[in-house]
Design an enzyme around this catalytic site. Structure first.
Site, PDB file in Angstrom:
ATOM      1  N   ASP A  14      26.946  -4.416  15.651  1.00  0.00           N
ATOM      2  CA  ASP A  14      25.639  -4.195  15.323  1.00  0.00           C
ATOM      3  C   ASP A  14      24.919  -4.993  14.086  1.00  0.00           C
ATOM      4  O   ASP A  14      23.941  -4.829  13.935  1.00  0.00           O
ATOM      5  CB  ASP A  14      25.487  -2.571  15.098  1.00  0.00           C
ATOM      6  N   LYS A  52      30.271   0.207  16.548  1.00  0.00           N
ATOM      7  CA  LYS A  52      30.398   1.531  17.475  1.00  0.00           C
ATOM      8  C   LYS A  52      31.742   2.216  16.440  1.00  0.00           C
ATOM      9  O   LYS A  52      32.569   1.757  16.288  1.00  0.00           O
ATOM     10  CB  LYS A  52      30.569   1.637  18.637  1.00  0.00           C
TER      11      LYS A  52
HETATM   12  O1  MRU Z   1      24.955   3.381  19.698  1.00  0.00           O
HETATM   13  P1  MRU Z   1      25.023   2.125  20.463  1.00  0.00           P
HETATM   14  O2  MRU Z   1      25.552   2.551  22.102  1.00  0.00           O
HETATM   15  O3  MRU Z   1      23.786   1.412  20.432  1.00  0.00           O
HETATM   16  O4  MRU Z   1      25.927   1.199  19.941  1.00  0.00           O
HETATM   17  C1  MRU Z   1      26.411   0.064  20.592  1.00  0.00           C
HETATM   18  C2  MRU Z   1      27.592  -0.923  19.839  1.00  0.00           C
HETATM   19  O5  MRU Z   1      28.134  -0.251  18.921  1.00  0.00           O
HETATM   20  C3  MRU Z   1      27.774  -2.080  20.301  1.00  0.00           C
HETATM   21  O6  MRU Z   1      29.147  -2.306  20.474  1.00  0.00           O
HETATM   22  C4  MRU Z   1      27.136  -3.235  19.775  1.00  0.00           C
HETATM   23  O7  MRU Z   1      25.678  -3.060  19.675  1.00  0.00           O
HETATM   24  C5  MRU Z   1      27.440  -4.422  20.094  1.00  0.00           C
HETATM   25  S1  MRU Z   1      26.590  -4.676  21.674  1.00  0.00           S
HETATM   26  C6  MRU Z   1      26.247  -6.465  21.464  1.00  0.00           C
END
Ligand code: MRU
Length: 350
Positions: A234, A245
Site C-alpha cells: 500500500d 495488509k
Molecule cells: O484494506 P485493503 O483490502 O485495501 O488492503 C489491500 C492490500 O493490503 C493489498 O495487499 C495492497 O493494496 C496491494 S494490492 C496491489
C-alpha cells in the site's frame, strides 16, 4: 458480471465498480452517481487495493466536476478534499486524486473543458496501471523458481488494478510460464480478502490453490512447503520499508526464519519517497466489530474492545526484492528504491 469487466469504469457520467464486499457470492456492479457515494464505497471496501484506490480517486475527481456543471473546478476541488482522506494508508489514493485535480486546474487555467481533462487524466492513470501490471510480471518472473509453491496474502489481482494486478499478476504469469506448482492463499483476517477474492481470481485463472487460516502459515513454512512469498504493498517508504495488509510482517519474519525469499510487487506509484520510514505512515485502524463479529454474528462478548489495524510495516531488511514496472530493487534500501522511481520517470529499467 463478465470476468474481464473493468474493476472500475466511467459509464454515462457515473463511476461503476465491481462491489467487492459482495464477492464471491454475488457478482454485482455498484454505480456511484455522487462523490459521497464513491467515498462510502471506498470506506466500506467495495473498491480497495492500492492501485484501484488511485484509479477510483481519480475518477472521483472527474465525477465531482461532472456533477457540478455550473462550476466543475469547484466540484473537482471539493471531491478531491473528500476523496484523498477516505482511507489514509495507500499512497495511491491521494496521489491519484492530486494528479487528476492538477489536470483539472490546468484545464481551467487554459480555458479548456475541466471535466474532460479530469476524465482524460483518470483514464491515463488507469492505462499506466495496466501497463505497469504487465511490466511487473515480466520483471518478477526470473525470481520465481521452477515448481514454486508461492504463499500470498490479501488480494492483489485484477480486482485491485486496471491490469492483472501486482503480486497476483506475477503469480498468474508464473502459472502461464509453467513455473508455479501451487498458490497458498492466506485467508487474510478479518475481512477475508484472500479467502473471498484471491481464491475467486485464482479459480478464474485456473491456478492450483488452497486457502489457509493466517495462523497456519507458520506450520506450512515448518513443513518446507513454501518456496516464495509474494505480496503487494500500500505504501513503500524511502527507506524501503513496506506497508501492506496486516499479517504481511509476520509472513516476512517467518520467511526470514526459514530462509525463504520475500518479494514485494508494486508499481512505483506506491513508492512514497516523501515518507522516510514506516513509523511516519498513518496506519488505518478499523471498527472493532470487524473482529468481534463474523458475518453479522457476535463472536466475542458484547462490547469487547479490539485491536484492528488494517496494515503493518515490514522493515526493508526482511524484504528480498521489490519488483516495480521499472525494474527490481534487491537488496532493498534507500538507494535501490530511489533508483526505481528515477528509472520510472526516465522510462528506463533499474
Ligand atoms: O484494506 P485493503 O483490502 O485495501 O488492503 C489491500 C492490500 O493490503 C493489498 O495487499 C495492497 O493494496 C496491494 S494490492 C496491489
Amino acid at each position: 458480471v463478465p470476468v474481464r469487466l473493468p474493476t472500475i469504469a466511467w459509464r454515462d457520467g457515473t463511476v461503476q465498480l465491481v462491489d467487492q464486499t459482495r464477492l464471491p457470492a454475488d457478482e454485482v456492479l455498484l454505480t456511484c452517481r455522487t462523490v459521497t457515494e464513491l467515498v462510502a464505497a471506498i470506506r466500506r471496501l467495495a473498491v480497495r487495493g492500492a492501485p484501484a484506490l488511485g484509479i477510483a480517486g481519480a475518477y472521483g475527481v472527474a465525477l465531482g466536476a461532472a456533477t457540478n456543471p455550473a462550476d466543475p473546478l469547484t466540484g473537482a476541488r471539493a471531491a478531491a478534499q473528500l476523496l484523498e482522506v477516505a482511507r489514509p494508508t495507500a499512497v495511491n489514493l491521494a496521489a491519484g486524486v492530486r494528479r487528476t485535480l492538477a489536470a483539472a486546474v490546468d484545464a481551467a487555467e487554459a480555458g479548456a473543458d475541466v471535466t474532460s481533462a479530469a476524465l482524460a487524466a483518470a483514464q491515463a492513470l488507469a492505462a499506466e496501471d495496466a501497463a505497469a501490471s504487465r511490466a511487473m510480471a515480466e520483471h518478477g518472473l526470473p525470481l520465481v523458481p521452477p515448481g514454486a509453491r508461492v504463499l500470498t496474502h490479501c488480494n492483489t489481482g485484477a480486482l485491485v488494478s486496471a491490469g492483472e494486478g501486482t503480486a497476483f499478476g506475477l503469480v498468474a504469469a508464473a502459472h502461464r510460464a509453467g513455473a508455479l506448482r501451487h498458490l497458498w492463499v492466506d485467508e487474510t483476517r478479518p475481512l477475508l480478502q484472500g479467502a473471498r477474492l484471491t481464491t475467486w481470481e485464482a479459480r478464474q485463472a485456473g491456478i492450483p490453490h488452497s486457502v489457509l487460516p493466517d495462523g497456519a502459515a507458520g506450520s506450512l513454512f515448518a513443513r518446507g512447503e513454501v518456496d516464495l512469498v509474494v505480496i503487494g504493498a500500500d505504501r513503500i517508504c524511502a527507506d524501503g520499508s513496506v506497508v501492506n495488509k496486516v499479517g504481511s510482517y509476520p509472513l516476512a519474519v517467518l520467511a526470514h526464519a526459514h530462509g525463504v525469499p520475500f518479494v514485494v510487487v508494486a508499481p512505483t506509484s506506491t513508492i512514497d519517497l516523501g515518507t522516510a520510514c514506516g513509523d511516519d505512515v498513518q496506519i488505518e485502524h478499523r471498527a472493532a466489530d470487524e473482529v468481534t463479529s463474523y458475518a453479522g454474528t457476535l463472536v466475542a462478548p458484547p462490547g469487547t474492545p479490539a485491536y484492528n489495524p488494517a496494515f503493518d510495516v515490514t522493515p526493508a531488511r526482511l524484504v528480498t526484492a521489490i519488483v516495480c514496472e521499472s525494474g527490481v530493487a534487491s537488496p532493498v534500501g534507500a538507494g535501490t528504491v530511489a533508483a526505481l522511481v528515477v528509472a520510472a520517470r526516465a522510462g528506463t529499467t533499474s
